[in-house]
Design a protein around this motif. Structure first.
Motif, PDB file in Angstrom:
ATOM      1  N   PHE A  48       0.834  -1.206   0.000  1.00 15.17           N
ATOM      2  CA  PHE A  48       0.000   0.000   0.000  1.00 15.17           C
ATOM      3  C   PHE A  48       0.873   1.262   0.000  1.00 15.17           C
ATOM      4  O   PHE A  48       0.574   2.233  -0.699  1.00 15.17           O
ATOM      5  CB  PHE A  48      -0.929  -0.009   1.208  1.00 15.17           C
ATOM      6  CG  PHE A  48      -1.966   1.079   1.188  1.00 15.17           C
ATOM      7  CD1 PHE A  48      -3.073   0.982   0.363  1.00 15.17           C
ATOM      8  CD2 PHE A  48      -1.831   2.203   1.988  1.00 15.17           C
ATOM      9  CE1 PHE A  48      -4.036   1.982   0.332  1.00 15.17           C
ATOM     10  CE2 PHE A  48      -2.778   3.212   1.972  1.00 15.17           C
ATOM     11  CZ  PHE A  48      -3.885   3.104   1.140  1.00 15.17           C
ATOM     12  N   ALA A  49       1.956   1.246   0.768  1.00 12.52           N
ATOM     13  CA  ALA A  49       2.861   2.406   0.806  1.00 12.52           C
ATOM     14  C   ALA A  49       3.476   2.655  -0.566  1.00 12.52           C
ATOM     15  O   ALA A  49       3.647   3.815  -0.979  1.00 12.52           O
ATOM     16  CB  ALA A  49       3.952   2.181   1.852  1.00 12.52           C
ATOM     17  N   GLU A  50       3.810   1.589  -1.289  1.00 10.95           N
ATOM     18  CA  GLU A  50       4.359   1.745  -2.642  1.00 10.95           C
ATOM     19  C   GLU A  50       3.294   2.218  -3.624  1.00 10.95           C
ATOM     20  O   GLU A  50       3.606   2.902  -4.605  1.00 10.95           O
ATOM     21  CB  GLU A  50       4.946   0.413  -3.127  1.00 10.95           C
ATOM     22  CG  GLU A  50       6.251   0.029  -2.455  1.00 10.95           C
ATOM     23  CD  GLU A  50       6.904  -1.157  -3.138  1.00 10.95           C
ATOM     24  OE1 GLU A  50       6.828  -1.257  -4.391  1.00 10.95           O
ATOM     25  OE2 GLU A  50       7.494  -1.991  -2.421  1.00 10.95           O
ATOM     26  N   LEU A  51       2.057   1.841  -3.357  1.00  9.06           N
ATOM     27  CA  LEU A  51       0.956   2.180  -4.258  1.00  9.06           C
ATOM     28  C   LEU A  51       0.598   3.660  -4.213  1.00  9.06           C
ATOM     29  O   LEU A  51       0.305   4.277  -5.248  1.00  9.06           O
ATOM     30  CB  LEU A  51      -0.261   1.326  -3.870  1.00  9.06           C
ATOM     31  CG  LEU A  51      -1.517   1.428  -4.717  1.00  9.06           C
ATOM     32  CD1 LEU A  51      -1.295   0.764  -6.069  1.00  9.06           C
ATOM     33  CD2 LEU A  51      -2.687   0.748  -3.978  1.00  9.06           C
ATOM     34  N   LEU A  52       0.621   4.246  -3.023  1.00 13.32           N
ATOM     35  CA  LEU A  52       0.098   5.603  -2.834  1.00 13.32           C
ATOM     36  C   LEU A  52       0.679   6.641  -3.802  1.00 13.32           C
ATOM     37  O   LEU A  52      -0.084   7.430  -4.374  1.00 13.32           O
ATOM     38  CB  LEU A  52       0.318   6.055  -1.386  1.00 13.32           C
ATOM     39  CG  LEU A  52      -0.637   5.480  -0.342  1.00 13.32           C
ATOM     40  CD1 LEU A  52      -0.253   5.969   1.052  1.00 13.32           C
ATOM     41  CD2 LEU A  52      -2.083   5.858  -0.652  1.00 13.32           C
ATOM     42  N   TYR A  68       0.213  -6.259  -9.520  1.00 14.08           N
ATOM     43  CA  TYR A  68       1.632  -6.270  -9.892  1.00 14.08           C
ATOM     44  C   TYR A  68       2.534  -6.110  -8.671  1.00 14.08           C
ATOM     45  O   TYR A  68       3.474  -6.894  -8.472  1.00 14.08           O
ATOM     46  CB  TYR A  68       1.916  -5.158 -10.905  1.00 14.08           C
ATOM     47  CG  TYR A  68       3.387  -4.944 -11.163  1.00 14.08           C
ATOM     48  CD1 TYR A  68       4.135  -5.860 -11.897  1.00 14.08           C
ATOM     49  CD2 TYR A  68       4.037  -3.817 -10.647  1.00 14.08           C
ATOM     50  CE1 TYR A  68       5.487  -5.672 -12.110  1.00 14.08           C
ATOM     51  CE2 TYR A  68       5.385  -3.614 -10.861  1.00 14.08           C
ATOM     52  CZ  TYR A  68       6.110  -4.534 -11.594  1.00 14.08           C
ATOM     53  OH  TYR A  68       7.449  -4.336 -11.801  1.00 14.08           O
ATOM     54  N   LEU A  69       2.251  -5.105  -7.858  1.00 11.85           N
ATOM     55  CA  LEU A  69       3.097  -4.850  -6.694  1.00 11.85           C
ATOM     56  C   LEU A  69       3.024  -6.012  -5.694  1.00 11.85           C
ATOM     57  O   LEU A  69       4.031  -6.351  -5.062  1.00 11.85           O
ATOM     58  CB  LEU A  69       2.677  -3.551  -6.008  1.00 11.85           C
ATOM     59  CG  LEU A  69       2.970  -2.255  -6.765  1.00 11.85           C
ATOM     60  CD1 LEU A  69       2.392  -1.048  -6.024  1.00 11.85           C
ATOM     61  CD2 LEU A  69       4.475  -2.076  -6.977  1.00 11.85           C
ATOM     62  N   SER A  70       1.861  -6.621  -5.574  1.00 10.23           N
ATOM     63  CA  SER A  70       1.708  -7.736  -4.636  1.00 10.23           C
ATOM     64  C   SER A  70       2.574  -8.916  -5.053  1.00 10.23           C
ATOM     65  O   SER A  70       3.310  -9.490  -4.237  1.00 10.23           O
ATOM     66  CB  SER A  70       0.241  -8.157  -4.549  1.00 10.23           C
ATOM     67  OG  SER A  70      -0.571  -7.105  -4.063  1.00 10.23           O
TER      68      SER A  70
END
Length: 352
Positions: A145-149, A167-169
């Motif tokens: 979530f921190a990378e997503l923001l 993708y990030l997961s």
């Protein structure tokens, strides 16, 4: 061993065997989750019936089982033959594992009892290792979530944001998503289960993001609602109501209370704020490998116990305006709720 708890349960219930087909239950007891695998457990044995597709995985990934390879599609006749050899008459099956056809076939030969909650109750009390695995999944969810923001921006579509969560997961190390992520923006954030669409994010949107991952077979489930720039004032109001309701419910959770009582604590705050009719679902559900209890809702008489894990996720959804949901995963440890994920619950403005 987990399977020993099931064998004790069989002895206590005077059942001579249980057939397990539910994917999550098979994996919980150390078997494989594939559709061509049936797990049969007696008070003194545990047997996997499988077809040739799983031959190598059975060998490499499972242990402690007696194994029988059968032709694909012939599982039940072979299981019935084996049960007769063991002189078994009283059989238990899960309520959500075998098909109606399989149940009917077994009922012609055995005294069949459907276990609707027994295995769920057994799985509900987590070991220290299980709680750590759930916490690990929650920690990774925080990191994703921190990378997503920083990527959330005006003009990107909900679909793009949903794809980025996937993708990030997987990039971070998750083996799968726990469920299809929810991404609902603007007026669509009033949809509790709003799946991503082609809608483009706009200035002034509230965006609800609900996702979970699978890490080492255990799941997380977290929801946060963010804003892009300045949103309508009422959305800020309901955000604070939901935040208060969620934290108050978490503070109330303790060993010995019921799911209904916890739900009522959160619901009362939302009711007294004038938004009661816009909180349209239960407060939470069990967390683990999937399909876990307890349930927190208006009708739940489930008594919360030490080492249970669950979500706490109140929401308010205003038609044609927008909505807010905030969700954390908690475990009951030393009699009280411990939050397993650490993402801030302060409203984040991604438009600045």
């Amino acid at each position: 061993m987990r399977i020993e708890k099931l064998q004790k349960l069989l002895k206590k219930s005077d059942k001579e065997a249980i057939i397990i087909k539910n994917r999550g239950n098979k994996k919980y007891f150390g078997s494989l989750g594939g559709s061509g695998i049936y797990l049969v457990v007696t008070p003194s044995s545990q047997v996997q019936f499988f077809d040739g597709r799983y031959r190598q995985e059975i060998k490499d990934l499972t242990g402690g089982f007696e194994n029988f390879e059968v032709p694909q599609g012939s599982y039940l006749p072979k299981i019935i033959e084996w049960l007769h050899q063991q002189k078994i008459k009283n059989l238990a099956i899960e309520s959500d594992g075998l098909s109606i056809k399989e149940y009917s076939c077994l009922s012609e030969t055995f005294n069949v009892t459907i276990w609707s909650s027994q295995i769920q109750q057994l799985r509900a009390i987590k070991s220290a290792e299980e709680i750590q695995l759930i916490k690990n999944a929650c920690t990774m969810t925080d990191e994703i979530f921190a990378e997503l923001l920083p990527s959330i921006r005006v003009g990107m579509s909900e679909n793009e944001l949903g794809a980025l969560i996937h993708y990030l997961s997987l990039k971070k190390g998750a083996s799968a998503m726990a469920f299809d992520p929810i991404v609902a923006s603007g007026p669509r954030s009033a949809l509790p289960h709003g799946r991503p669409t082609r809608r483009l994010l706009e200035q002034g949107d509230f965006v609800t993001i609900d996702f979970g991952i699978v890490l080492e077979e255990y799941q997380s489930d977290m929801t946060r609602t963010v804003t892009i720039g300045e949103a309508p004032q009422e959305l800020y109001t309901i955000y604070q109501v939901v935040k208060e309701a969620q934290q108050t419910a978490i503070d109330f959770i303790r060993e010995g209370v019921t799911g209904q009582e916890v739900d009522e604590v959160a619901r009362k705050i939302i009711d007294e704020s004038g938004y009661g009719k816009y909180f349209s679902h239960g407060l939470g559900h069990g967390i683990g490998m999937g399909g876990d209890i307890p349930i927190l809702n208006k009708n739940s008489q489930m008594i919360l116990k030490e080492n249970m894990a669950m979500s706490v996720e109140p929401g308010i959804y205003l038609p044609d305006v927008g909505g807010v949901r905030i969700e954390d995963d908690i475990a009951i440890q030393n009699g009280v709720a411990v939050v397993l994920n650490q993402t801030t619950k302060d409203l984040v403005n991604v438009g600045v």
